[in-house]
Design a protein around this motif. Structure first.
Motif, mmCIF file in Angstrom:
data_model
loop_
_atom_site.group_PDB
_atom_site.id
_atom_site.type_symbol
_atom_site.label_atom_id
_atom_site.label_comp_id
_atom_site.label_asym_id
_atom_site.label_seq_id
_atom_site.Cartn_x
_atom_site.Cartn_y
_atom_site.Cartn_z
ATOM 1 N N ARG A 77 23.373 -7.508 -10.672
ATOM 2 C CA ARG A 77 22.605 -6.420 -11.037
ATOM 3 C C ARG A 77 21.523 -5.908 -10.693
ATOM 4 N NH1 ARG A 77 25.754 -2.853 -14.665
ATOM 5 N NH2 ARG A 77 27.666 -4.027 -15.249
ATOM 6 N N MET A 78 20.614 -7.334 -10.272
ATOM 7 C CA MET A 78 19.171 -7.268 -10.198
ATOM 8 C C MET A 78 18.890 -7.019 -8.582
ATOM 9 S SD MET A 78 17.291 -7.754 -12.706
ATOM 10 C CE MET A 78 18.103 -7.084 -13.829
ATOM 11 N N ALA A 79 20.161 -7.090 -7.758
ATOM 12 C CA ALA A 79 20.111 -6.588 -6.412
ATOM 13 C C ALA A 79 20.219 -5.281 -6.488
ATOM 14 C CB ALA A 79 21.386 -7.527 -5.841
ATOM 15 N N PHE A 80 21.345 -4.872 -7.266
ATOM 16 C CA PHE A 80 21.690 -3.399 -7.275
ATOM 17 C C PHE A 80 20.286 -2.546 -7.884
ATOM 18 C CE2 PHE A 80 23.887 0.094 -9.532
ATOM 19 C CZ PHE A 80 24.347 0.654 -8.220
ATOM 20 N N ALA A 81 19.587 -3.077 -8.486
ATOM 21 C CA ALA A 81 18.275 -2.564 -9.073
ATOM 22 C C ALA A 81 17.219 -2.425 -7.807
ATOM 23 C CB ALA A 81 17.809 -3.036 -10.470
ATOM 24 N N GLY A 82 17.634 -3.085 -6.759
ATOM 25 C CA GLY A 82 16.690 -3.271 -5.870
ATOM 26 C C GLY A 82 15.765 -4.258 -5.575
ATOM 27 N N HIS A 83 16.144 -5.470 -6.214
ATOM 28 C CA HIS A 83 15.173 -6.616 -6.076
ATOM 29 C C HIS A 83 16.067 -7.413 -4.995
ATOM 30 C CE1 HIS A 83 12.744 -5.684 -9.655
ATOM 31 N NE2 HIS A 83 14.025 -5.388 -10.331
ATOM 32 N N GLU A 84 15.137 -8.310 -4.499
ATOM 33 C CA GLU A 84 15.282 -9.344 -3.634
ATOM 34 C C GLU A 84 15.931 -10.617 -4.392
ATOM 35 O OE1 GLU A 84 12.045 -10.478 -0.854
ATOM 36 O OE2 GLU A 84 13.151 -11.919 0.026
ATOM 37 N N VAL A 85 17.109 -11.028 -4.161
ATOM 38 C CA VAL A 85 17.526 -12.157 -4.955
ATOM 39 C C VAL A 85 17.991 -13.101 -4.016
ATOM 40 C CG1 VAL A 85 18.701 -10.572 -6.380
ATOM 41 C CG2 VAL A 85 19.868 -11.507 -4.840
ATOM 42 N N VAL A 86 17.815 -14.529 -4.518
ATOM 43 C CA VAL A 86 17.934 -15.707 -3.956
ATOM 44 C C VAL A 86 18.912 -16.681 -4.801
ATOM 45 C CG1 VAL A 86 17.059 -17.678 -2.640
ATOM 46 C CG2 VAL A 86 15.582 -15.568 -2.847
ATOM 47 N N ILE A 87 20.028 -16.928 -4.300
ATOM 48 C CA ILE A 87 21.214 -17.695 -5.144
ATOM 49 C C ILE A 87 20.945 -19.277 -4.641
ATOM 50 C CG2 ILE A 87 23.526 -18.154 -5.658
ATOM 51 C CD1 ILE A 87 22.539 -15.290 -6.233
ATOM 52 N N GLY A 88 20.430 -19.734 -5.666
ATOM 53 C CA GLY A 88 20.256 -21.460 -5.407
ATOM 54 C C GLY A 88 21.449 -22.326 -6.226
ATOM 55 N N SER A 89 21.809 -23.436 -5.508
ATOM 56 C CA SER A 89 22.892 -24.200 -5.798
ATOM 57 C C SER A 89 22.537 -25.602 -5.484
ATOM 58 C CB SER A 89 24.092 -23.862 -5.200
ATOM 59 O OG SER A 89 24.978 -24.806 -5.430
ATOM 60 N N ARG A 90 23.115 -26.650 -6.065
ATOM 61 C CA ARG A 90 22.665 -27.940 -5.617
ATOM 62 C C ARG A 90 22.945 -28.185 -4.019
ATOM 63 N NH1 ARG A 90 25.405 -31.304 -10.385
ATOM 64 N NH2 ARG A 90 26.847 -29.336 -10.266
ATOM 65 N N SER A 91 24.180 -27.262 -3.877
ATOM 66 C CA SER A 91 24.585 -27.458 -2.159
ATOM 67 C C SER A 91 23.941 -25.900 -1.607
ATOM 68 C CB SER A 91 26.129 -27.691 -2.111
ATOM 69 O OG SER A 91 26.485 -26.496 -1.152
ATOM 70 N N LYS A 92 23.362 -26.263 -0.350
ATOM 71 C CA LYS A 92 22.807 -25.180 0.271
ATOM 72 C C LYS A 92 23.975 -24.217 0.531
ATOM 73 C CE LYS A 92 20.384 -24.256 4.673
ATOM 74 N NZ LYS A 92 19.249 -23.613 4.539
ATOM 75 N N GLU A 93 25.087 -24.704 1.060
ATOM 76 C CA GLU A 93 26.168 -24.066 1.533
ATOM 77 C C GLU A 93 26.670 -23.138 0.296
ATOM 78 O OE1 GLU A 93 25.750 -27.434 2.106
ATOM 79 O OE2 GLU A 93 25.331 -26.886 4.321
ATOM 80 N N ARG A 94 26.792 -23.601 -0.858
ATOM 81 C CA ARG A 94 27.404 -22.974 -1.936
ATOM 82 C C ARG A 94 26.578 -22.004 -2.458
ATOM 83 N NH1 ARG A 94 28.633 -25.721 -6.769
ATOM 84 N NH2 ARG A 94 29.487 -23.549 -7.193
ATOM 85 N N GLY A 95 25.163 -22.102 -2.263
ATOM 86 C CA GLY A 95 24.033 -21.005 -2.562
ATOM 87 C C GLY A 95 24.467 -19.892 -1.288
ATOM 88 N N GLU A 96 24.680 -20.311 -0.215
ATOM 89 C CA GLU A 96 24.531 -19.262 0.790
ATOM 90 C C GLU A 96 26.090 -18.397 0.422
ATOM 91 O OE1 GLU A 96 24.346 -21.494 4.393
ATOM 92 O OE2 GLU A 96 22.398 -21.255 4.294
ATOM 93 N N GLU A 97 26.946 -19.164 0.015
ATOM 94 C CA GLU A 97 28.384 -18.353 -0.412
ATOM 95 C C GLU A 97 28.144 -17.397 -1.414
ATOM 96 O OE1 GLU A 97 30.989 -22.374 0.630
ATOM 97 O OE2 GLU A 97 31.293 -21.394 -1.235
ATOM 98 N N GLY A 98 27.390 -17.921 -2.545
ATOM 99 C CA GLY A 98 26.941 -17.085 -3.432
ATOM 100 C C GLY A 98 26.299 -15.706 -3.047
#
Lengths: 220, 220
Positions: B19-40
């Protein structure tokens, strides 16, 4: 139906009694003092000239009632129910109590009560009654303005589905109100706590707030 | 704005990030694992093709963020914040955590947590951050349907009025949503507990429910 309001001389009890009298029910205002119960009935008749309203002490009030509403502060719940327990045997009892206290600088603070919720504590004291909870979140002030619709949902909790249905139908008789089955007795805690949240929102936004559940048939 | 989602690979974090990306914001998905964050982040880009979305481990995700959303289960809150505490110094942190557990035959059960609420516990662990709470009551499923308006109020709690205003404005950017200042940090408990009530209503009525406060300017 004949509806009794134990501790019905407070603003919430009176407001609910006025709405129920306006819907055509016979109401009885109970108080610890017979005279104050009668004064409450007079107020109901002043607000709703066509009302069938009587007053008396709490024990008299509940005697022939089809539904008994508990509309006193939480601090009085245990003692009042001890006195009335046998008179409430077999009755449909609707607990309107929300356990809270007021703290300077904070506002309303919901209490974590030993039994989980006021409903569960009342049900434990009244093992032979059919006890549900509802109406804790309605503004006493708005209830007393009987010609003013109140847009809100009344969340009804308890384990007796038929008893909940009776209360849902009574709630639906108040203009603008929708009664909803909000689940078992353990769910009452969430509904009771909402009262504190709404009181604090009222103060912050200088208004009377209520709650609506969106997403259920017939909701907005 | 640049918004980070710690534990953002869960359904609630992903939905909010979409929703926040759709509103035009830059989003960063964090996870304990870098790979899962990137998958997100990939999932966010699939849902919102125009999204500026990156992924990484939680510490990377929060580094340059203007607002950090905490979107993990309560069971992980204390340990996650211990690790991230210094990285969150000075940041605006929005806690989306609702402490609850699931019990067979009952459904969601809100936890009474030692600090009063997940927000107050997070604030105690992050004394140099500006910590508020919000968005606990939104359905992850509905959040992920980014073209579908969600009619609900987002109740924002915390002691930092400016921080709450930032979150209210972000909430208002989701179609159908209205952000409201629901008071100080101690009020968060009521909002967090509502999550359990709504989950149980969803199950009972086989729908997705949300909450609307009636009676405040701009409400129904």
């Amino acid at each position: 139906m004949k509806l009794a309001f134990v501790g019905g001389t407070g603003p919430e009890g009176l407001g609910l009694a006025m709405r129920m009298a306006f819907a055509g029910h016979e109401v009885v205002i109970g108080s610890r003092s017979k005279e104050r119960g009668e004064e409450g009935a007079t107020k109901v008749r002043e607000a709703v000239p066509a009302a069938s309203a009587a007053g008396g002490d709490n024990a008299e009030a509940v005697r022939d009632a089809d539904v008994v509403f508990l509309t006193f502060p939480y601090s009085g719940q245990q003692a009042t129910l001890e006195v009335l327990a046998s008179a409430l045997d077999g009755k449909l009892v609707c607990n309107v109590v929300a356990p809270l206290e007021f703290k300077q600088g904070v506002g309303a603070v919901a209490l974590n009560v030993p039994g989980g919720s006021a409903l569960q504590e009342a049900a434990a004291q009244l093992p032979n009654a059919r006890v549900v909870s509802a109406f804790q979140n309605m503004s006493a002030e708005e209830l007393q303005e009987i010609h003013h619709p109140i847009l809100c949902d009344v969340l009804v909790c308890g384990r007796d589905a038929e008893a909940k249905q009776v209360i849902i139908e009574l709630a639906n008789q108040i203009q603008g109100v929708r009664g909803l089955d909000a689940g078992g007795a353990s769910q009452s805690r969430y509904v009771e706590m909402l009262t504190s949240m709404l009181i604090n929102l009222n103060r912050k936004y200088k208004t009377q707030t209520s709650i609506r559940i969106v997403g259920i048939d017939g909701g907005q």
